[in-house]
Structures are given as structure tokens and as C-alpha cells.
Design a protein around this motif. Sequence first.
Motif, PDB file in Angstrom:
ATOM      1  N   GLU A 218       0.873  -1.226  -0.137  1.00  0.00           N
ATOM      2  CA  GLU A 218       0.045   0.312  -0.111  1.00  0.00           C
ATOM      3  C   GLU A 218       0.908   1.268  -0.201  1.00  0.00           C
ATOM      4  OE1 GLU A 218      -4.098  -1.376   2.490  1.00  0.00           O
ATOM      5  OE2 GLU A 218      -2.162  -0.924   3.522  1.00  0.00           O
ATOM      6  N   GLN A 219       2.178   1.158   0.685  1.00  0.00           N
ATOM      7  CA  GLN A 219       2.887   2.432   0.722  1.00  0.00           C
ATOM      8  C   GLN A 219       3.265   2.548  -0.753  1.00  0.00           C
ATOM      9  OE1 GLN A 219       5.766   1.991   3.654  1.00  0.00           O
ATOM     10  NE2 GLN A 219       4.586   1.620   5.364  1.00  0.00           N
ATOM     11  N   LEU A 220       3.966   1.843  -1.445  1.00  0.00           N
ATOM     12  CA  LEU A 220       4.250   1.929  -2.714  1.00  0.00           C
ATOM     13  C   LEU A 220       3.263   2.250  -3.838  1.00  0.00           C
ATOM     14  CD1 LEU A 220       6.603  -1.266  -3.174  1.00  0.00           C
ATOM     15  CD2 LEU A 220       7.328   0.797  -2.423  1.00  0.00           C
ATOM     16  N   HIS A 221       1.973   1.790  -3.549  1.00  0.00           N
ATOM     17  CA  HIS A 221       1.033   2.125  -4.478  1.00  0.00           C
ATOM     18  C   HIS A 221       0.642   3.537  -4.082  1.00  0.00           C
ATOM     19  CE1 HIS A 221      -3.115   2.457  -6.119  1.00  0.00           C
ATOM     20  NE2 HIS A 221      -3.578   2.934  -4.935  1.00  0.00           N
ATOM     21  N   PHE A 222       0.656   4.051  -2.934  1.00  0.00           N
ATOM     22  CA  PHE A 222       0.267   5.497  -2.523  1.00  0.00           C
ATOM     23  C   PHE A 222       1.413   6.456  -3.123  1.00  0.00           C
ATOM     24  CE2 PHE A 222      -2.918   3.852   0.517  1.00  0.00           C
ATOM     25  CZ  PHE A 222      -3.892   4.474   0.111  1.00  0.00           C
ATOM     26  N   ARG A 223       2.448   5.790  -3.136  1.00  0.00           N
ATOM     27  CA  ARG A 223       3.726   6.555  -3.532  1.00  0.00           C
ATOM     28  C   ARG A 223       3.757   6.788  -5.008  1.00  0.00           C
ATOM     29  NH1 ARG A 223       6.859  10.826  -1.787  1.00  0.00           N
ATOM     30  NH2 ARG A 223       8.791  10.825  -3.018  1.00  0.00           N
ATOM     31  N   GLU A 224       3.477   5.839  -5.829  1.00  0.00           N
ATOM     32  CA  GLU A 224       3.154   5.813  -7.298  1.00  0.00           C
ATOM     33  C   GLU A 224       1.837   6.686  -7.525  1.00  0.00           C
ATOM     34  OE1 GLU A 224       4.404   5.020 -11.193  1.00  0.00           O
ATOM     35  OE2 GLU A 224       5.299   4.863  -9.266  1.00  0.00           O
ATOM     36  N   VAL A 225       1.275   6.832  -6.806  1.00  0.00           N
ATOM     37  CA  VAL A 225      -0.012   7.817  -7.288  1.00  0.00           C
ATOM     38  C   VAL A 225       0.492   9.160  -6.981  1.00  0.00           C
ATOM     39  CG1 VAL A 225      -2.426   8.502  -6.394  1.00  0.00           C
ATOM     40  CG2 VAL A 225      -1.671   6.093  -6.893  1.00  0.00           C
ATOM     41  N   VAL A 226       1.112   9.670  -5.822  1.00  0.00           N
ATOM     42  CA  VAL A 226       1.584  10.977  -5.814  1.00  0.00           C
ATOM     43  C   VAL A 226       2.755  11.042  -6.780  1.00  0.00           C
ATOM     44  CG1 VAL A 226       2.912  12.184  -4.000  1.00  0.00           C
ATOM     45  CG2 VAL A 226       0.932  10.815  -3.250  1.00  0.00           C
ATOM     46  N   ARG A 227       3.628  10.132  -7.293  1.00  0.00           N
ATOM     47  CA  ARG A 227       4.431  10.373  -8.091  1.00  0.00           C
ATOM     48  C   ARG A 227       3.955  10.944  -9.317  1.00  0.00           C
ATOM     49  NH1 ARG A 227       8.131   8.262 -11.852  1.00  0.00           N
ATOM     50  NH2 ARG A 227       6.632   6.374 -12.052  1.00  0.00           N
ATOM     51  N   ARG A 228       2.947  10.236  -9.880  1.00  0.00           N
ATOM     52  CA  ARG A 228       2.376  10.321 -11.068  1.00  0.00           C
ATOM     53  C   ARG A 228       1.332  11.800 -11.211  1.00  0.00           C
ATOM     54  NH1 ARG A 228       2.666   6.255 -14.870  1.00  0.00           N
ATOM     55  NH2 ARG A 228       3.338   4.233 -14.126  1.00  0.00           N
ATOM     56  N   THR A 229       0.865  11.951 -10.078  1.00  0.00           N
ATOM     57  CA  THR A 229       0.123  13.321  -9.957  1.00  0.00           C
ATOM     58  C   THR A 229       1.235  14.302 -10.225  1.00  0.00           C
ATOM     59  OG1 THR A 229      -1.575  12.150  -8.644  1.00  0.00           O
ATOM     60  CG2 THR A 229      -1.371  14.584  -8.524  1.00  0.00           C
ATOM     61  N   ARG A 230       2.222  14.367  -9.382  1.00  0.00           N
ATOM     62  CA  ARG A 230       3.125  15.445  -9.448  1.00  0.00           C
ATOM     63  C   ARG A 230       3.758  15.515 -10.781  1.00  0.00           C
ATOM     64  NH1 ARG A 230       7.252  15.711  -4.387  1.00  0.00           N
ATOM     65  NH2 ARG A 230       7.538  17.853  -5.343  1.00  0.00           N
ATOM     66  N   MET A 231       3.986  14.357 -11.472  1.00  0.00           N
ATOM     67  CA  MET A 231       4.518  14.523 -12.807  1.00  0.00           C
ATOM     68  C   MET A 231       3.610  15.150 -13.762  1.00  0.00           C
ATOM     69  SD  MET A 231       6.172  11.141 -15.152  1.00  0.00           S
ATOM     70  CE  MET A 231       6.436  10.302 -13.666  1.00  0.00           C
ATOM     71  N   ILE A 232       2.338  14.839 -13.806  1.00  0.00           N
ATOM     72  CA  ILE A 232       1.423  15.610 -14.476  1.00  0.00           C
ATOM     73  C   ILE A 232       1.353  17.146 -14.126  1.00  0.00           C
ATOM     74  CG2 ILE A 232      -1.102  15.707 -15.239  1.00  0.00           C
ATOM     75  CD1 ILE A 232      -1.276  12.827 -14.443  1.00  0.00           C
TER      76      ILE A 232
ATOM     77  N   ASP B 162     -10.720  16.540 -12.273  1.00  0.00           N
ATOM     78  CA  ASP B 162     -10.818  15.763 -10.861  1.00  0.00           C
ATOM     79  C   ASP B 162      -9.382  15.010 -10.830  1.00  0.00           C
ATOM     80  OD1 ASP B 162     -12.085  15.168  -8.802  1.00  0.00           O
ATOM     81  OD2 ASP B 162     -13.144  13.391  -9.859  1.00  0.00           O
ATOM     82  N   LEU B 163      -8.313  15.555 -10.863  1.00  0.00           N
ATOM     83  CA  LEU B 163      -7.161  15.055 -10.682  1.00  0.00           C
ATOM     84  C   LEU B 163      -6.540  15.459  -9.329  1.00  0.00           C
ATOM     85  CD1 LEU B 163      -5.313  15.209 -14.336  1.00  0.00           C
ATOM     86  CD2 LEU B 163      -6.583  13.344 -13.114  1.00  0.00           C
ATOM     87  N   TRP B 164      -7.248  16.080  -8.650  1.00  0.00           N
ATOM     88  CA  TRP B 164      -6.739  16.578  -7.264  1.00  0.00           C
ATOM     89  C   TRP B 164      -6.798  15.317  -6.397  1.00  0.00           C
ATOM     90  CZ3 TRP B 164      -7.250  22.239  -5.211  1.00  0.00           C
ATOM     91  CH2 TRP B 164      -6.632  23.058  -6.161  1.00  0.00           C
ATOM     92  N   LEU B 165      -5.858  15.335  -5.486  1.00  0.00           N
ATOM     93  CA  LEU B 165      -5.827  14.084  -4.734  1.00  0.00           C
ATOM     94  C   LEU B 165      -6.586  14.427  -3.239  1.00  0.00           C
ATOM     95  CD1 LEU B 165      -2.380  12.573  -4.813  1.00  0.00           C
ATOM     96  CD2 LEU B 165      -4.544  11.993  -6.273  1.00  0.00           C
ATOM     97  N   ASN B 166      -7.212  13.577  -2.496  1.00  0.00           N
ATOM     98  CA  ASN B 166      -7.789  13.724  -1.260  1.00  0.00           C
ATOM     99  C   ASN B 166      -8.693  14.878  -1.146  1.00  0.00           C
ATOM    100  OD1 ASN B 166      -5.875  11.717  -0.410  1.00  0.00           O
ATOM    101  ND2 ASN B 166      -4.320  13.269  -0.125  1.00  0.00           N
ATOM    102  N   ARG B 167      -9.717  15.014  -1.976  1.00  0.00           N
ATOM    103  CA  ARG B 167     -10.538  16.002  -1.984  1.00  0.00           C
ATOM    104  C   ARG B 167     -12.001  15.718  -1.270  1.00  0.00           C
ATOM    105  NH1 ARG B 167     -11.923  19.030  -7.564  1.00  0.00           N
ATOM    106  NH2 ARG B 167     -13.308  20.147  -6.099  1.00  0.00           N
ATOM    107  N   ASP B 168     -12.396  14.438  -1.438  1.00  0.00           N
ATOM    108  CA  ASP B 168     -13.493  13.977  -0.852  1.00  0.00           C
ATOM    109  C   ASP B 168     -13.462  13.859   0.587  1.00  0.00           C
ATOM    110  OD1 ASP B 168     -11.742  11.934  -1.022  1.00  0.00           O
ATOM    111  OD2 ASP B 168     -12.987  10.436  -1.446  1.00  0.00           O
TER     112      ASP B 168
END
Length: 795
Positions: free
Chosen positions: A193-207, A337-343
Amino acid sequence: MDSLLSLQTPSNNPHPHSPPLQPTQTPLLVPKPEPLDDFFFSNNSQQYPHWFPHQQQPQPNNNEFELHAPPFASGSPEEHEDSELYNHFFRVSQLFRTAFSDTLFQNDAVPEPMTPQSQSQSQPNFQDSLSYASASNSQPEAEAEAEAEATPEADSRALVPVPPSSSLTVAAPSKRVSKKKELVRVSELSLHEQLHFREVVRRTRMIYDSIRALCTIEEEKRVQEEKRAAEKRAAAAEEERRAAAAAATVADAVTIAADEPFAGSESTVECSSSAETTVSVAVPAPESAGEQQSATDNGAGYNQTETVNRGEADAKMARRMRQRGDIRAAQMMRIKDLWLNRDKRIVGAIPGVYVGDVFLFRMELCVLGLHGQIQAGIDYLAASMSPNNEPIATSVIVSGGYEDDMDEGDVIIYTGQGGQAMNSVRQATHQKLESGNLALERSMYHNIEVRVIRGMKYEGAAAKSGKIYVYDGLYRISECWFDVGKSGFGVYKYKLVRVEGQPKMGSAILKEARSIRKSGVDFQPMYCLSVDISNKKEKVAVRLFNDIDDSKEPLCFDYLPTTVFPPFVFHQSGTATGCDCIDGCTDGCFCSMKNGGDFPYNQQGILVRGKPLIFECGPFCSCPPQCRNRVSQNGVKNRLEVFRSKQTGWGVRSLDLIQAGAFICEYAGVVLTREQAQLLTMNGDSLIYPNRFSERWAEWGDLSQVNSDYVRPSYPSIPPLDFSLDVSTVRNVACYMSHSSSPNVMVQFVLYDHNNLMFPHLMLFAMENIPPLRELSLDYGVADEWTGKLSICNG
């Protein structure tokens, strides 16, 4: 993921005067009935107008919606007229109900009221509202059945006491979306789960960084167009000025010629042929004509000045109205709707965000949900959106914006918000215990930690302010008091203490890297094996550091700054061509057309978008070395360090902040053909194969989630690479980079010194903002290849 349903209120309350939270009942707000509400029937009853109480009401029909006309007894003509009026009214009502019955009865159910018992069970205190997204799935079945069997009182949420009447019907308000937001905390994540969330944050920052880089290109094009337009306006104004001057000269000559017959003196005429100045003095123009000409000249000059000033004002206004690239990138991602942790509002650490992560712009904090305020230093959940109707603080930014702040690293004396003078750090009025100040006090009362982000000026910042933002972990608010500040006004102060057991603060690492850069070999000299292992072959020294063991292996190899190609590579390159630019490449030049019409870098040397191959200006181009299309060929710019690591053997890190998309170094070696590689591998030596590197370049600039019409770049295409790099005897700093399936460095193929597509250079670019002293990593593609690579370079 572990689900934690509540946080217990601390028994040792530091502020006993703060009242404990009591569960509050939310009454049912019944709107004032409209004139026709009494005629509408609910699903459970039918009701007739109140002026016929003597008539017997028929039994309700729950299967269909009908309006029945009440029976009328035969009587006087007046009663008969009233009967016809009522019959006509009910026919109209029935037609109305038939046409709009679907919409009128779609949401007419009254929300089930909540009894004090059920409310106390659902929210005994504030901590029960602080839960996880997976908390609903972990609820025991027995509790769910108990809640389903609970029968609440019918009038527990009524605004006024309801009379005990079973036939009473009220108009039901339409359902509204609740503004309440769930407060959650995430903890005890598994490694997956840590690797998954890190990858999500990494790709969001890359975009985000990719969009921002594209916005800089658009801004540069706009500036160039404005510059060309300004030059055209200046040329047109100069042409008008010259035309006006010529017209004025002609007008003077005509005036003089017209006034000569009235001079009456031969001597004056004779003097006119000898000197123009004499003519102008001896034969003056008429007073009215002179005044008119002077007024015309002055008016023309005034109009030109006014036009220039107005153009400058419009340009300044356009610059003010034009949004920065970081803001535009955030807006585009929010629309998609690419912002994280909005809901949900997360209390504590954000999954995937590590302590020490660096952010170049404040808007990126909003995109990730790390800090939701664009300008305010305190981010909090408002009382109207909080589940316990109290504001709760989630994060603060410490940037020295208040004169009463004190920052000692692990302990911070944080000043509340408000009361400052315009564009000043000095207080002008007293602060109030409201908004963010009240939220910090409530967080202290409930013992809820807050995230701390420090804003500090640092070398390599991209913002005009020179600031960067670094996440320093979680802090708890231990004290809160009201004090007189340095300016003589009352301020609220909060003592924040860092939670133990966290990694080293990112701000402390930045300061340590800065001290290493300044001191050089004087910083821990017993562990610094070499100040520069490149022996000045690189423009910037490459440091060697080992505080683990006595290994000095990198000193046993010759340093190779750039790749060595066989001679036939240059002979098979074809006709040498280049651009004819003098001051630097511009849009439409030969080199830009080779790259598909757009330059691969912006003016700051940041890679805008990954491509299969990039053509940089080479030795046959006329542009200077400072050309925007000469980036990777200019060598290393950041101070890199080869260090000994317990996890990866030898690794590479930077002493400078590296921006996303910036060039780092070349992966250098001696190029071998297939036949040469086969002979060398017979001795058991391992090689680096460029065709096995993963195509991470395609991720940089990938806007498929933002633009549905996005197409992955395919030009210029290159054939499959059929060569290898020998790093067994000579190598450079890139050979010590470790492998990672989630890398922060990518490989981009570049050509500049020859045109042979079969043998490009392997240039390394940053995929994210890399803070100082963080290890650089590559994706070598095939597992066995990078394992072999480690045996060569990281032993």
C-alpha cells in the motif's frame, strides 16, 4: 490498511476551561407551506381542503396518486355554484398532478428523525467522527442490525412541538447534499500500500510539472509575439514621426513662399537665398499660422505619448491578468478531477508524501491535499463542514511571515493569523480567536496533530520569490496563549512540538546540503575520499563519500565524461547540416523543424516533453553555446556525490536541488557493437544495453488524463538500438545509480555530434523535484540486467 474508528479525548486536558463536546440534535427544518401544499397528498395519507371537515374522507389509495373531488350535497343555488367552482378547481388540480406527479413525488419522503439515544450512539464524541474510508466495511454485523431495528421518535428533530395527530401532513424539503466532510487518518499501511500511494503521488506530481512546463513554452511564445508586436509598433511610430517631421518641413517652406511677396524688401529676398536662418528671422510667418502649426505639433506629440503610455498600461494589465503556469496547471487538473484527497480531509500524514519532499510552488500542495489554502498559513476544516461543528486544523505553513514567530526545528512558536498591516510582517491590530486561530486551539484540545510545511528561500527555486516548500512531518500543539507581540498588539501563540519517531526534517537536510557545498572537503573530512573523482573532466566536481566501510572502488576507474563512439559512426552520419541562427535558435529554424517544429526545452533548459529522440544543435550549427537547444551536451551542472549505501552498495545523490525535467548527466561508456559485445561477454563481463532501459520518457509530458486527444510522441522514430556500453574499465557518475521500479530519473536519447540514429547518447533527466541528498535511481528495465549492473558498479 488499518481502520481506526476514533481518537479518545485526552484525559489530561491542558485547558480545563474548554467545555467538553456535547452531542447536539439537529432539528428538522420544516419550510413554510405554500398555498397548494394542503391539497397535496403524501404516500401515507390523503387530505381534503379544510373547509369541508364534515365530509367523510375516503380511504387512501397507496398504489396510485389520485385527487378525488369531494362529494357535494344538493342544496341552494349558492351551494350549487360553489360546487361547480370546487369541481372546476379539482379538475385543474388533477391535470396539474397528472403532468407533474413524477417530479413532485420523487423526493417527498421526510427524512427519518434521529432520537437522542440513536444520536448519542452514532456520535458519542468528536473522535467517533474521525475515521477511515474503510471504516464502514469493518462495522460488525450485530451493530448494523441493532441500528436497523432502532425506531426513532417521530418528532425528535422537529423545530416546534408536533401535536399528536396521525393525519397531519407536512411538506417535505428536497434532499440536499451534505457539506460535512469526513475526517480520516491513515496509518499502519502495508509495504504494498505504501508503494501504491507513492506511485499515485509521483504520477500526479509528474502531470502537474508537465503541464507547468508546457505553460512556460506558451508563455515564452506569447512574450516573443508581444516583443515582435512592440517592435512593429515602435517602427510604425518612428515612421509616423519622420512623416510628421517631413510634413512640418514642407509646411514651413510653403508658408515662407506664401509670405515672400508681402516682405517688400529686396535685401530680405536676397538674404533668403543665402541663409535659411536669415529668412526665418527676416520674414516671420503670420502669427496665426505659427500658432496653429505649433499646436498641431504639440498635439501630435501628445497623442503619440498617450498612445505609448496606454499601450504600456495595457501590457501591464495583461501581464497581471495572465495566470502563472503553476496556477493554470492546478486549475486544469482540478477540472479533470485529478486533485488528490478532495472527498475527505486527512488528519496526520498524507499517504504517498514523504518527509523531506520538496515542492517548488504552493499550488502543488493544494493539488496533493497537503495544504488546501492558497495564501493562508493555517489550513483547517470549517465548523460548518466539521462533523462536530467545530473547526479543526490540519496543516500549517511556517515561512517567517509573522514577526513573533520562533522556529527552532523540533519546537515552533507559531503566531496565529490576522491583524497584519498590508504588505508587512508587523501587526496593526489585535488578533481574534476565530477561523484558523480557533481551529488550532480546538486541535490542541482534541490532541490532533498537524502537518508542518516550511517555506524557505533556497538556491534553485523556480518561483520568483525564491522560496520552496518542504514537508517536515507532524507536530502536536502543546500550548496556546494570548500575548502582546513586538508591535504592541495582542497575538495568539501556539507551541508546536514535533512528534518523535519520524525521519529527519527536510529543512534540516537542505541546510546540511548547503553547508556541505560551502565547506567542501572540510565537512566530515575523514569520510570524504575525493573532492572530485572526475579530475576536472566535468565542469562541476563530483564528490566521493563513504562513512560505511573502507571501500574506495570508484577511485580504481578512469573517469569518462561522455560516451566514446566508434569512428564509423561519424562516417555514416550522412551530410552534415545545421541551423544558421546567430543569437540563438528561434521558432521555425532548421533545428526546431528536425524536432517536429517545437524545441524540446524551454528557456530555462527544462525538458518539456519526452520523445523517442531529441536533436540538439551540433558543431555544424551557427548558434552560440548558450543556445536553448544546447542543454545535455554542456555537461553536468549540479554538484553530484557518489556515496556508500547500506542498501544499494554505491549510490548517487545531489548536493543541489534538481527541478523536474532538468538535465542531470550522461550515462557514459565505450560503445561496442554486437560482435564486440559477444566477445567481451565470453569472459563473464556484463554490459549495459540501452535498448533494455524502460521507456520512462513517455511518462514525462503524458497528458492523456488531461487531454483525451493526447497522442504519444512518435517522431522522430529510431530503429532498435543494437549496441552496448562497456563500463568495466572507464565510467562516469551515472554508472553508480541504483535501480528502482519507481525511479526519479529517466533516460532520454539525444543526438548532437553526429546524425547516426543507430547510436544516440543516453542522457538522464529528472522525473520529479529531487531534494538534496536524496538518492537518484533509474529503471534499468530487465531484472537480470540491473542485477548484473550492480555487480559491476555497486559492488
